[in-house]
Design an enzyme around this catalytic site. Structure first.
Site, PDB file in Angstrom:
ATOM      1  N   SER A   1      48.731  36.553  45.101  1.00  0.00           N
ATOM      2  CA  SER A   1      49.718  35.904  44.245  1.00  0.00           C
ATOM      3  C   SER A   1      50.530  34.942  45.094  1.00  0.00           C
ATOM      4  CB  SER A   1      50.627  36.970  43.637  1.00  0.00           C
ATOM      5  OG  SER A   1      51.897  36.432  43.346  1.00  0.00           O
TER       6      SER A   1
ATOM      7  N   GLU B   1      38.598  39.333  35.341  1.00  0.00           N
ATOM      8  CA  GLU B   1      39.388  38.753  34.240  1.00  0.00           C
ATOM      9  C   GLU B   1      38.736  37.473  33.726  1.00  0.00           C
ATOM     10  OE1 GLU B   1      43.754  38.756  35.334  1.00  0.00           O
ATOM     11  OE2 GLU B   1      42.875  39.612  37.144  1.00  0.00           O
TER      12      GLU B   1
ATOM     13  N   HIS C   1      38.541  57.839  23.850  1.00  0.00           N
ATOM     14  CA  HIS C   1      39.911  57.414  23.501  1.00  0.00           C
ATOM     15  C   HIS C   1      40.721  57.011  24.736  1.00  0.00           C
ATOM     16  CE1 HIS C   1      39.098  59.425  19.597  1.00  0.00           C
ATOM     17  NE2 HIS C   1      38.530  60.343  20.371  1.00  0.00           N
TER      18      HIS C   1
ATOM     19  N   LYS D   1      50.153  41.536  46.133  1.00  0.00           N
ATOM     20  CA  LYS D   1      49.141  41.513  45.080  1.00  0.00           C
ATOM     21  C   LYS D   1      47.720  41.281  45.561  1.00  0.00           C
ATOM     22  CE  LYS D   1      50.097  40.942  40.942  1.00  0.00           C
ATOM     23  NZ  LYS D   1      49.902  41.842  39.822  1.00  0.00           N
TER      24      LYS D   1
END
Ligand code: ARG
Length: 470
Positions: free
Chosen positions: A279, A292, A158, A285
């Site tokens: 970024s 991804e 979970h 970043k």
């Protein structure tokens, strides 16, 4: 170039521009040039054997085909929608180079069995590249698992901390997943492994060609049994796309974990700078784009599979031109599968674990609460339901005090049960002990992990052998 089509004998009028634009496949099937030439060479040999070609004509055709291959590879070949597809381009150019003899090559052959053969050769080649890359990935996973056997990390259910596991256990879980994927591609190889030339347009051909000879020369394990089925079915493409979808779905789950685990909130792993991006606005970043992107590519694979299912649904026998549209998803899938395996391999090879952060999460998540309850059962003969209750109260107290099971004071522990105020209490909540008590085949105990690594090594050796004999 004349506007006359190679199939244009019965036609008075030229094709309209829309017919040419909608009908061309050369913009994507040019990548089949090599397998198309490979198939044509075998076919020419057969035409020689049955006396359609003389030895001299056969030699001319072979040399002509080889010249065409060079021209394409040196970017000296002119592709035009007027010649529709790769088959027409090669035949047209062959006739330009060697003259009238070139026009004999298409005897006893239809583009329907020609494209069916080309695609099977393409699928076979793709599977062998994919399996090679998957094999490398399996080796990388196994090496990383061996190196990380002593790292303890949280296992989740979970997405809540559940129990301590060894990092090797986590990595090997994907090892077994990808072994299944590898086998799925091997299965696709066998589905694909029929030789289809000689099926003609749909009914076979009017010449006594030797199909067995061509089959053996091109290394297919059997002949297609039915010419109508051979030119119209695309199960090998569907199987390929399914195997790819399954693999990419598995990759997407692993990528999701890479993304989560490398976030500040988890901090369990770091990706190297070389596999991340910055970024354009936020200087701090470091984004896990590679994970991804691969997670995103899974969508493309599922769409490609869906594409071919929908394309085939309700098609009557035998060949229909709709089938020309099967190549776009096939080629795209092949490219995406291969680049994704390479990407995942780099990620696995290069990410590093942060054991301290993982330990902190395990403690904060009370990951050994069950072990503590089991200690009460084993050592003090407390019924499990009662032990569960006592440990629950202890956890409640820790939450209230903002502590873990590891830094509660003696008094705090004793206030719930005298059994918690002992030395064995610390043995019971130890993260490493918890892992090592999972001493079953397939479990996370160190000796079981060492055992699994041996099983995995044997499996790799067997996969290698299977591949060698396919
Ligand atoms: N480009 C076609 C395809 O990919 C080749 C077969 C054409 N056959 C035909 N009957 N027009 O399917």
């Amino acid at each position: 170039m004349t506007n006359k089509k190679l199939w244009g004998g019965r036609f008075q009028a030229e094709s309209s521009s829309i017919m040419e634009r909608i009908g061309e496949s050369i913009s994507f099937d040019q990548s089949l040039y090599k397998v198309d030439i490979q198939g044509s060479k075998i076919h020419a040999k057969n035409l020689l054997n049955i006396g359609i070609l003389s030895e001299e004509e056969y030699q001319k055709i072979i040399l002509g085909l080889e010249q065409i291959q060079k021209e394409i590879e040196n970017n000296e070949f002119e592709f035009t929608p007027k010649l529709e597809d790769i088959h027409m381009h090669i035949e047209y150019r062959l006739t330009q180079i060697i003259g009238e003899t070139g026009k004999k090559l298409h005897t006893a052959r239809s583009r329907n069995d020609q494209i069916a053969l080309d695609v099977r050769l393409y699928v076979r080649e793709s599977i062998s590249l994919i399996c090679k890359k998957l094999f490398d990935l399996l080796e990388i996973l196994l090496t990383k698992a061996e190196q990380s056997i002593d790292i303890i990390m949280p296992g989740y259910t979970h997405l809540q901390v559940a129990q301590p596991i060894r990092a090797s256990h986590y990595l090997l879980s994907y090892f077994w997943t990808f072994v299944r994927d590898y086998n799925q591609f091997l299965f696709t190889f066998s589905v694909n492994d029929s030789f289809v030339l000689g099926s003609g347009a749909l009914a076979g051909v009017n010449y006594k060609i030797n199909r067995e000879l061509m089959q053996k020369e091109l290394n297919f394990s059997k002949l297609s049994e039915n010419s109508m089925d051979a030119v119209s079915q695309r199960d090998h493409i569907l199987n390929f796309l399914f195997a790819g979808s399954l693999l990419l779905m598995h990759f997407s789950r692993l990528c999701e974990e890479i993304i989560l685990f490398s976030s500040v909130e988890f901090g369990f792993i770091s990706l190297p700078d070389s596999l991340t991006t910055g970024s354009s606005i936020m200087p701090q970043k470091k984004n896990p784009d590679i994970a991804e992107l691969i997670r995103g590519k899974s969508a493309r694979l599922f769409a490609n599979l869906q594409h071919v299912f929908v394309l085939l649904k309700g098609l009557p026998l035998a060949y229909n031109r709709d089938l020309q549209e099967d190549k776009i998803p096939l080629f795209d899938a092949n490219e995406q599968i291969q680049i994704s395996i390479e990407g995942i391999s780099e990620v696995i090879k290069n990410f590093s674990f942060h054991p301290q952060k993982m330990q902190a999460s395990l403690k904060k998540g009370f990951a050994t609460a069950t072990d503590l309850a089991d200690y009460l059962v084993f050592q003090h003969k407390v019924p499990f339901r009662e032990a569960h209750e006592l440990v629950g109260s202890l956890v409640g107290l820790a939450v209230q005090k903002g502590k873990t099971l590891f830094d509660l004071t003696y008094e705090e522990r004793a206030s719930i049960s005298p059994f918690f105020a002992t030395e064995e209490y610390f043995t019971a909540i130890s993260l490493e002990n918890s892992a090592d008590k999972k001493d079953v085949f397939g479990g996370t105990a160190k000796n079981r992990q060492l055992e699994q690594i041996q099983v995995a090594k044997k499996t790799l050796t067997n996969l290698h052998k299977i591949w060698e004999t396919t």
